[in-house]
Write an enzyme that holds these catalytic residues in place. Structure first.
Site, PDB file in Angstrom:
ATOM      1  CD1 TRP A 199      39.356  50.506  28.635  1.00 37.67           C
ATOM      2  CD2 TRP A 199      37.731  50.142  30.125  1.00 37.67           C
ATOM      3  NE1 TRP A 199      39.670  51.199  29.775  1.00 37.67           N
ATOM      4  CE2 TRP A 199      38.693  51.003  30.697  1.00 37.67           C
ATOM      5  CE3 TRP A 199      36.618  49.779  30.882  1.00 37.67           C
ATOM      6  CZ2 TRP A 199      38.578  51.497  32.000  1.00 37.67           C
ATOM      7  CZ3 TRP A 199      36.500  50.269  32.174  1.00 37.67           C
ATOM      8  CH2 TRP A 199      37.479  51.115  32.728  1.00 37.67           C
ATOM      9  CD  GLU A 243      35.076  40.667  48.851  1.00 40.02           C
ATOM     10  OE1 GLU A 243      34.453  39.796  48.201  1.00 40.02           O
ATOM     11  OE2 GLU A 243      36.279  40.900  48.679  1.00 40.02           O
ATOM     12  CE  LYS A 254      42.377  49.962  31.750  1.00 45.16           C
ATOM     13  NZ  LYS A 254      42.910  49.199  32.871  1.00 45.16           N
ATOM     14  CB  THR A 271      38.536  37.170  49.096  1.00 45.79           C
ATOM     15  OG1 THR A 271      39.688  37.875  49.550  1.00 45.79           O
ATOM     16  CG2 THR A 271      37.305  37.865  49.585  1.00 45.79           C
TER      17      THR A 271
HETATM   18  P1  ADP Z   1      36.965  34.702  45.053  1.00 44.64           P
HETATM   19  O1  ADP Z   1      37.171  34.175  46.422  1.00 44.64           O
HETATM   20  O2  ADP Z   1      37.331  33.785  43.937  1.00 44.64           O
HETATM   21  O3  ADP Z   1      37.386  36.125  44.838  1.00 44.64           O
HETATM   22  P2  ADP Z   1      34.255  35.493  44.822  1.00 44.64           P
HETATM   23  O4  ADP Z   1      33.182  34.537  44.563  1.00 44.64           O
HETATM   24  O5  ADP Z   1      34.140  36.413  45.940  1.00 44.64           O
HETATM   25  O6  ADP Z   1      35.433  34.598  44.979  1.00 44.64           O
HETATM   26  O7  ADP Z   1      34.590  36.299  43.500  1.00 44.64           O
HETATM   27  C1  ADP Z   1      33.769  37.335  43.125  1.00 44.64           C
HETATM   28  C2  ADP Z   1      34.032  37.733  41.716  1.00 44.64           C
HETATM   29  O8  ADP Z   1      33.741  36.664  40.817  1.00 44.64           O
HETATM   30  C3  ADP Z   1      33.160  38.854  41.253  1.00 44.64           C
HETATM   31  O9  ADP Z   1      33.633  40.108  41.673  1.00 44.64           O
HETATM   32  C4  ADP Z   1      33.212  38.687  39.731  1.00 44.64           C
HETATM   33  O10 ADP Z   1      34.381  39.227  39.177  1.00 44.64           O
HETATM   34  C5  ADP Z   1      33.262  37.193  39.577  1.00 44.64           C
HETATM   35  N1  ADP Z   1      31.916  36.683  39.300  1.00 44.64           N
HETATM   36  C6  ADP Z   1      31.048  36.117  40.151  1.00 44.64           C
HETATM   37  N2  ADP Z   1      29.923  35.760  39.508  1.00 44.64           N
HETATM   38  C7  ADP Z   1      30.062  36.114  38.221  1.00 44.64           C
HETATM   39  C8  ADP Z   1      29.236  36.023  37.058  1.00 44.64           C
HETATM   40  N3  ADP Z   1      28.031  35.471  37.074  1.00 44.64           N
HETATM   41  N4  ADP Z   1      29.721  36.523  35.907  1.00 44.64           N
HETATM   42  C9  ADP Z   1      30.950  37.087  35.844  1.00 44.64           C
HETATM   43  N5  ADP Z   1      31.763  37.191  36.903  1.00 44.64           N
HETATM   44  C10 ADP Z   1      31.340  36.713  38.081  1.00 44.64           C
END
Ligand code: ADP
Length: 548
Positions: free
Chosen positions: A445, A331, A440, A185
């Site tokens: 929120w 994940e 916040k 990640t």
């Molecule tokens: P990174 O390696 O950048 O963390 P990920 O793709 O694993 O890549 O990131 C996952 C996160 O990206 C999610 O937990 C969420 O916060 C955000 N995310 C993914 N898809 C969406 C979506 N369609 N809308 C809003 N947030 C998203």
């Protein structure tokens, strides 16, 4: 009593074997790193993946060894996906946009034995090669004619290496829970952490991607994979496409609007997938080329960050394409939810339908989803209550590689996504924020994502980010940071006026600032940690009112 069906292990090699046998002449198209368009087929990929498997064996790679890639989306990277995992080795896709010290960290952490690298990233590896403790050799993903002069030790040329091998190879059979690939990640906080997929999770995820209410990819599709092969397995498409025999189109490193548009048109792309930033570039290109048509494009999968409503509408209005808004994370293999209208919603007017599509969609079969409060108590599915989004299922991680980060699931296997969301009575999920980005204000929120989405509806706004800035009275208040569209005349007051009728009064940003560009992560998301750092001493105009 145990069932009496055959316990054939679900292995990644079976996907390419299937595609090579039943969709052998279906095309795999690449805009190569060297420049020209390259045309291949599943039959050819199947043969070359076996040549590669023979080569890896000859180089001494052993079962379970990690093999790294630093590469764009190309046919060669696709072949490596199968040649490596099919042989029982672990494919480690490194994100080349990470900082060099992060790249060095993850290659060492993964203990890669061999690294495949595109021409573009050779200089990057040259700078840190002596610090890569476990790497015994490098394979440059090109042909003899394009081999560069390099200081990398033990270098091979991809085409020469595999060209010397037979295309006869029997894929080994082993336990389906064996590790198949590793993806870190981006680690916006702390060191990157490795997610270690298995053959079983990958094949199950491919079934999920193919389902009609997920992405619904079939052999009739021509799929432009803009999401990188190094980003969460390109959302599973390299496997799912082979499972159903869809044509694949890889853009290489050419991700600008013009190139993407040419591939969409020339390869009659019906389905494409990528993060919002890529589509913004396509729209910019469309702005410069009025009347541009994409007659074959039917579906666009958008995920990685929230698909702005205005983007979903523009795909519909200008190109007749339906956006499938998807949410997931590395994940989760990565798909968790996908947005499709329910049968009962088909008669709603288009604006109402787009409102629904702007949510992140419904859980895909195989993904358990719930929202909980700070104490872990499940919250109602009423579309109003929002809380921590928890997931579990066969394609979701239970631990990071080498146990980094300790215990990450609870006793019932629930994994905290770090997202804050609502769930409605029909099961539609809507992300309101990353838990660390939510603003916040006075104990309530405010969703930064909602505000950004609304701001993006303003015709003069190219990109928008909302962060919380310290406020003496309210603890935090929203600050809107905007990149204007080229040539647009927009003022702070214009934007605020536009938002006034669209968001609750107390959600209105306390200030709007204009910048030339916004910081992004290595996967193209807004880098809010950097933005918060940049604006940490920013004094909101409302702060002095409150202090008086
Ligand atoms: P990174 O390696 O950048 O963390 P990920 O793709 O694993 O890549 O990131 C996952 C996160 O990206 C999610 O937990 C969420 O916060 C955000 N995310 C993914 N898809 C969406 C979506 N369609 N809308 C809003 N947030 C998203």
């Amino acid at each position: 009593m145990r069932g009496l069906m055959q316990e054939t292990p679900l292995l990644i090699s079976s996907l390419i074997d299937y595609a090579a046998t039943y969709h052998g002449d279906t095309e795999i198209i690449t805009r190569t790193v060297e420049g020209p368009i390259h045309r291949s087929t599943y039959a050819e990929v199947g043969r070359r993946a076996k040549q590669l498997a023979n080569a890896l064996k000859r180089l001494g790679v052993e079962f379970g060894d990690r093999v790294g890639t630093l590469a764009w989306n190309t046919h060669r990277h696709f072949e490596i996906y199968y040649g490596v995992s099919g042989s029982g080795f672990v494919l480690h896709t490194v994100n080349p946009r990470l900082f060099p010290d992060q790249i060095e960290y993850i290659i060492n952490h993964a203990e890669d034995k061999l690294v495949f690298v595109d021409l573009t990233f050779v200089p990057l590896l040259e700078r840190c090669a002596d610090k890569l403790k476990t790497v015994q050799g490098f394979v440059i993903m090109t042909d003899a004619e394009h081999m560069p002069k390099t200081t990398l030790p033990n270098v091979h040329c991809y085409e020469t290496l595999i060209g010397a091998e037979s295309d006869v190879f029997a894929w080994p059979t082993f336990d389906e829970n064996t590790a198949s690939s590793l993806c870190y990640t981006s680690g916006t906080t702390g060191n990157p952490k490795g997610v270690l997929y298995s053959h079983r999770s990958t094949v199950i995820h491919s079934f999920m991607v193919c389902m009609g209410d997920t992405i619904g990819v079939t052999s009739h599709d021509s799929v432009l994979v803009v999401v990188p092969l190094f980003h969460a397995n390109a959302w599973g498409m390299p496997y799912a496409a082979a499972m159903c025999g869809a044509k694949l189109v890889f853009p290489g490193q050419a991700m600008d609007g013009k190139n993407i548009c040419e591939l969409l048109q020339n390869e009659k792309v019906t389905l494409s997938m990528g993060v919002p930033t890529v589509w913004l570039m396509l729209f910019q290109y469309a702005d410069q080329n009025p009347g541009l048509k994409l007659p074959d494009l039917g579906r666009v999968v958008i995920g990685g960050s929230a698909a702005p409503r205005a983007m979903i509408k523009r795909f519909h209005d200008d190109f007749g394409a339906r956006v499938i808004h998807a949410w997931g994370m590395t994940e989760m293999s990565p798909i968790g939810t996908a947005g499709h209208l329910l049968r009962k919603q088909m008669d709603l007017d288009i604006e109402q339908q787009i409102d629904i599509q702007a949510r992140q969609g419904r859980a895909v079969y195989g993904v358990g989803l719930k929202i909980v409060d700070d104490d872990g108590k499940e919250l109602p599915r009423d579309g109003k209550a929002f809380g921590h989004l928890m997931v579990r299922g066969p394609c979701i991680t239970r631990s990071y590689f080498k146990g980094e980060g300790g215990q990450i699931v609870d006793a019932d296997n629930w994994f905290d996504t770090g997202d804050i969301a609502t769930l409605d009575g029909d099961g539609f999920m809507q992300i309101t924020d990353r838990s660390k980005d939510v603003i916040k204000s006075g104990g309530e929120w405010i969703s930064s994502i909602d505000l950004e989405n609304e701001a993006l509806g303003h015709p003069g706004v190219q990109e928008a980010a909302v962060i919380g800035v310290t406020h003496p009275k309210w603890q935090e208040r929203p600050l809107l940071v905007v990149v204007k569209k080229k040539g647009a005349e927009v003022s702070r007051d214009d934007v605020l006026k536009y938002l006034e009728s669209r968001v609750a009064k107390w959600w209105l940003p306390d200030d709007v600032v204009f910048v030339d560009e916004l910081p992004h992560t290595a996967t193209g998301k807004l880098l809010k940690t950097k933005l918060r750092q940049d604006f940490k001493d920013y004094r909101l105009p409302t702060a002095s009112d409150a202090a008086e």
